[in-house]
Design a protein around this motif. Structure first.
Motif, PDB file in Angstrom:
ATOM      1  N   LEU A  36       0.801  -1.227   0.000  1.00 42.96           N
ATOM      2  CA  LEU A  36       0.000   0.000   0.000  1.00 42.96           C
ATOM      3  C   LEU A  36       0.830   1.271   0.000  1.00 42.96           C
ATOM      4  O   LEU A  36       0.420   2.279  -0.613  1.00 42.96           O
ATOM      5  CB  LEU A  36      -0.940  -0.002   1.210  1.00 42.96           C
ATOM      6  CG  LEU A  36      -1.927  -1.165   1.266  1.00 42.96           C
ATOM      7  CD1 LEU A  36      -2.768  -1.095   2.533  1.00 42.96           C
ATOM      8  CD2 LEU A  36      -2.827  -1.174   0.031  1.00 42.96           C
ATOM      9  N   LEU A  37       1.955   1.283   0.693  1.00 47.30           N
ATOM     10  CA  LEU A  37       2.849   2.446   0.740  1.00 47.30           C
ATOM     11  C   LEU A  37       4.287   1.959   0.580  1.00 47.30           C
ATOM     12  O   LEU A  37       5.068   1.948   1.534  1.00 47.30           O
ATOM     13  CB  LEU A  37       2.686   3.208   2.064  1.00 47.30           C
ATOM     14  CG  LEU A  37       1.356   3.919   2.312  1.00 47.30           C
ATOM     15  CD1 LEU A  37       1.320   4.529   3.711  1.00 47.30           C
ATOM     16  CD2 LEU A  37       1.104   5.001   1.270  1.00 47.30           C
ATOM     17  N   PRO A  38       4.643   1.544  -0.622  1.00 44.76           N
ATOM     18  CA  PRO A  38       5.942   0.873  -0.811  1.00 44.76           C
ATOM     19  C   PRO A  38       7.152   1.754  -0.565  1.00 44.76           C
ATOM     20  O   PRO A  38       8.254   1.229  -0.413  1.00 44.76           O
ATOM     21  CB  PRO A  38       5.879   0.412  -2.277  1.00 44.76           C
ATOM     22  CG  PRO A  38       4.866   1.299  -2.922  1.00 44.76           C
ATOM     23  CD  PRO A  38       3.845   1.585  -1.864  1.00 44.76           C
ATOM     24  N   GLY A  39       6.966   3.071  -0.499  1.00 50.25           N
ATOM     25  CA  GLY A  39       8.102   3.945  -0.223  1.00 50.25           C
ATOM     26  C   GLY A  39       8.487   4.017   1.241  1.00 50.25           C
ATOM     27  O   GLY A  39       9.524   4.585   1.587  1.00 50.25           O
ATOM     28  N   VAL A  40       7.681   3.419   2.119  1.00 51.80           N
ATOM     29  CA  VAL A  40       7.953   3.453   3.556  1.00 51.80           C
ATOM     30  C   VAL A  40       8.913   2.327   3.926  1.00 51.80           C
ATOM     31  O   VAL A  40       8.705   1.174   3.548  1.00 51.80           O
ATOM     32  CB  VAL A  40       6.645   3.330   4.357  1.00 51.80           C
ATOM     33  CG1 VAL A  40       6.938   3.219   5.857  1.00 51.80           C
ATOM     34  CG2 VAL A  40       5.737   4.518   4.088  1.00 51.80           C
ATOM     35  N   ARG A  41       9.960   2.688   4.671  1.00 45.16           N
ATOM     36  CA  ARG A  41      10.879   1.667   5.192  1.00 45.16           C
ATOM     37  C   ARG A  41      10.322   1.123   6.501  1.00 45.16           C
ATOM     38  O   ARG A  41       9.891   1.888   7.359  1.00 45.16           O
ATOM     39  CB  ARG A  41      12.266   2.274   5.435  1.00 45.16           C
ATOM     40  CG  ARG A  41      13.003   2.706   4.174  1.00 45.16           C
ATOM     41  CD  ARG A  41      14.318   3.390   4.518  1.00 45.16           C
ATOM     42  NE  ARG A  41      14.122   4.653   5.197  1.00 45.16           N
ATOM     43  CZ  ARG A  41      14.348   5.859   4.647  1.00 45.16           C
ATOM     44  NH1 ARG A  41      14.791   5.939   3.397  1.00 45.16           N
ATOM     45  NH2 ARG A  41      14.153   6.965   5.340  1.00 45.16           N
ATOM     46  N   VAL A  42      10.368  -0.206   6.649  1.00 44.20           N
ATOM     47  CA  VAL A  42       9.924  -0.858   7.883  1.00 44.20           C
ATOM     48  C   VAL A  42      11.144  -1.427   8.591  1.00 44.20           C
ATOM     49  O   VAL A  42      11.971  -2.113   7.978  1.00 44.20           O
ATOM     50  CB  VAL A  42       8.899  -1.961   7.599  1.00 44.20           C
ATOM     51  CG1 VAL A  42       8.518  -2.703   8.889  1.00 44.20           C
ATOM     52  CG2 VAL A  42       7.643  -1.374   6.948  1.00 44.20           C
ATOM     53  N   TRP A  43      11.262  -1.135   9.890  1.00 44.06           N
ATOM     54  CA  TRP A  43      12.390  -1.582  10.712  1.00 44.06           C
ATOM     55  C   TRP A  43      11.858  -2.479  11.831  1.00 44.06           C
ATOM     56  O   TRP A  43      10.825  -2.189  12.439  1.00 44.06           O
ATOM     57  CB  TRP A  43      13.099  -0.392  11.347  1.00 44.06           C
ATOM     58  CG  TRP A  43      13.595   0.639  10.388  1.00 44.06           C
ATOM     59  CD1 TRP A  43      12.842   1.590   9.738  1.00 44.06           C
ATOM     60  CD2 TRP A  43      14.947   0.857   9.973  1.00 44.06           C
ATOM     61  NE1 TRP A  43      13.642   2.368   8.944  1.00 44.06           N
ATOM     62  CE2 TRP A  43      14.941   1.954   9.068  1.00 44.06           C
ATOM     63  CE3 TRP A  43      16.156   0.246  10.294  1.00 44.06           C
ATOM     64  CZ2 TRP A  43      16.092   2.438   8.470  1.00 44.06           C
ATOM     65  CZ3 TRP A  43      17.320   0.731   9.697  1.00 44.06           C
ATOM     66  CH2 TRP A  43      17.282   1.811   8.796  1.00 44.06           C
ATOM     67  N   GLY A  44      12.576  -3.557  12.127  1.00 45.44           N
ATOM     68  CA  GLY A  44      12.251  -4.408  13.255  1.00 45.44           C
ATOM     69  C   GLY A  44      13.087  -4.043  14.466  1.00 45.44           C
ATOM     70  O   GLY A  44      14.192  -3.505  14.331  1.00 45.44           O
ATOM     71  N   VAL A  45      12.572  -4.345  15.654  1.00 42.95           N
ATOM     72  CA  VAL A  45      13.266  -3.999  16.897  1.00 42.95           C
ATOM     73  C   VAL A  45      13.227  -5.187  17.857  1.00 42.95           C
ATOM     74  O   VAL A  45      12.162  -5.767  18.102  1.00 42.95           O
ATOM     75  CB  VAL A  45      12.634  -2.768  17.575  1.00 42.95           C
ATOM     76  CG1 VAL A  45      13.454  -2.373  18.810  1.00 42.95           C
ATOM     77  CG2 VAL A  45      12.511  -1.593  16.606  1.00 42.95           C
ATOM     78  N   GLU A  46      14.388  -5.533  18.407  1.00 45.49           N
ATOM     79  CA  GLU A  46      14.509  -6.572  19.427  1.00 45.49           C
ATOM     80  C   GLU A  46      15.293  -6.030  20.617  1.00 45.49           C
ATOM     81  O   GLU A  46      15.871  -4.944  20.553  1.00 45.49           O
ATOM     82  CB  GLU A  46      15.225  -7.802  18.860  1.00 45.49           C
ATOM     83  CG  GLU A  46      14.462  -8.507  17.766  1.00 45.49           C
ATOM     84  CD  GLU A  46      15.179  -9.737  17.236  1.00 45.49           C
ATOM     85  OE1 GLU A  46      14.510 -10.751  17.015  1.00 45.49           O
ATOM     86  OE2 GLU A  46      16.416  -9.676  17.030  1.00 45.49           O
ATOM     87  N   THR A  47      15.314  -6.815  21.696  1.00 43.61           N
ATOM     88  CA  THR A  47      16.113  -6.460  22.861  1.00 43.61           C
ATOM     89  C   THR A  47      17.244  -7.470  23.054  1.00 43.61           C
ATOM     90  O   THR A  47      17.117  -8.640  22.665  1.00 43.61           O
ATOM     91  CB  THR A  47      15.256  -6.410  24.140  1.00 43.61           C
ATOM     92  OG1 THR A  47      14.543  -7.646  24.276  1.00 43.61           O
ATOM     93  CG2 THR A  47      14.277  -5.260  24.095  1.00 43.61           C
TER      94      THR A  47
END
Length: 331
Positions: A202-213
């Protein structure tokens, strides 16, 4: 790979059973981080986390025979709470397996919903017991290694992206307030896989980042190893503490997610305090970890970044947070 069609189908299936949670800008967090922040407040979901979506998406596909036999799930807390409550609402018997390290409140909520609670010495033992119960005839509702569950969790990203589109702001135009970067917490990876799939469509220009501890780095270690591996668990953030990710979630993350960032337990707990003080919402460390990770994103992408935060859950007690703050000498 999960596509937008599967996520849209899941959204229609679960619509009558879950809350469409709000997407709102956060002036306080924007000031704290020095960049525009938009939040998807999934902590306002039924049972206090996004997990109600995936559990419901799976439960609604069961046959009459599967419903009669009952379901089983392994959980660090939120998935078990969600399954217990949603199964009860659908009149399906549920068994939830949890490690004794899971939050006591989570175990209490599971039992209060009427599910059978089984406790083990650790998460590896919890997964093993769950597999045995599955072999005895219960239907597994896996917290992340299931396309139906991932599609259900992906409805978080579907709503987030739709809300951003309906606001008239898109990443492509660079309008103020449209996130360039969305941060999502990772336990086993079901949420980030679904959210990333929705945004890519839907918004392919958005970067998605994952987060862990630190002490719960199943996805970061999998990426380093070239595939899922079993990791030792030591993080206080038990709701992110999967002993390994699945091939399904790993494949989604390597294809769709910019990177997986790792923060300390102390930073995650400080994030809870900062969310409360500056964002005016009460989160758990699984969401608190987004704020220190957001600073890493801003350092990496530079000026002009606008942030979206999937605030995944709020099932932490004041006593829990106070104890963690004392342990890490936070104020």
């Amino acid at each position: 790979m999960i596509g937008i069609g599967e996520i849209q189908d899941a959204a229609q299936r679960i619509a009558a059973h879950v809350v469409r949670t709000p997407t709102v800008p956060s002036p306080g967090l924007s000031a704290l981080l020095g960049a525009p922040v938009t939040t998807k407040l999934e902590l306002l979901q039924r049972t206090g986390s996004f997990k109600a979506r995936g559990a419901t998406a799976k439960l609604l596909t069961l046959s009459e025979a599967e419903q009669a036999a009952g379901v089983v799930a392994v959980s660090g807390g939120n998935h078990g709470i969600a399954l217990a409550h949603m199964a009860a609402a659908l009149h399906i018997k549920a068994t939830v397996v949890m490690s004794r390290s899971a939050p006591r409140r989570a175990a209490d909520l599971v039992e209060a919903a009427g599910a059978s609670l089984r406790l083990t010495d650790g998460m590896a033992e919890a997964f093993a017991l769950t597999e045995r119960l599955r072999s005895e005839g219960l239907t597994l509702v896996h917290p992340f290694d299931d396309p139906l569950v991932i599609a259900g969790q992906g409805t978080v990203g579907l709503e987030f992206a739709e809300d951003l589109g309906n606001s008239g702001a898109t990443a492509a135009t660079g309008d103020a307030g449209a996130p360039t970067d969305v941060l999502v917490s990772i336990g086993g990876g079901g949420l980030v896989a679904g959210v990333a799939a929705a945004f890519r469509a839907l918004l392919p220009g958005v970067r998605v980042w994952g987060v862990e501890t630190v002490g719960a780095t199943a996805m970061a270690d999998a990426i380093a190893a070239g595939g899922p591996v079993t990791v030792p668990l030591s993080s206080v953030v038990t709701t992110l503490s999967a002993p390994s990710v699945s091939r399904l979630t790993y494949d989604h993350v390597t294809a769709l997610v910019e990177d997986v960032l790792v923060v300390s337990d102390a930073e995650a707990v400080q994030g809870v305090l900062d969310f409360a003080e500056h964002g005016k919402v009460w989160t758990e460390p699984a969401a608190g970890c987004l704020l220190p990770a957001a600073r890493q994103v801003l350092d990496r992408v530079g000026d002009g970044a606008r942030l979206g935060l999937v605030v995944c859950g709020g099932n932490a007690t004041t006593a829990d947070v106070a104890e963690w703050a004392r342990r890490f000498e936070l104020r």
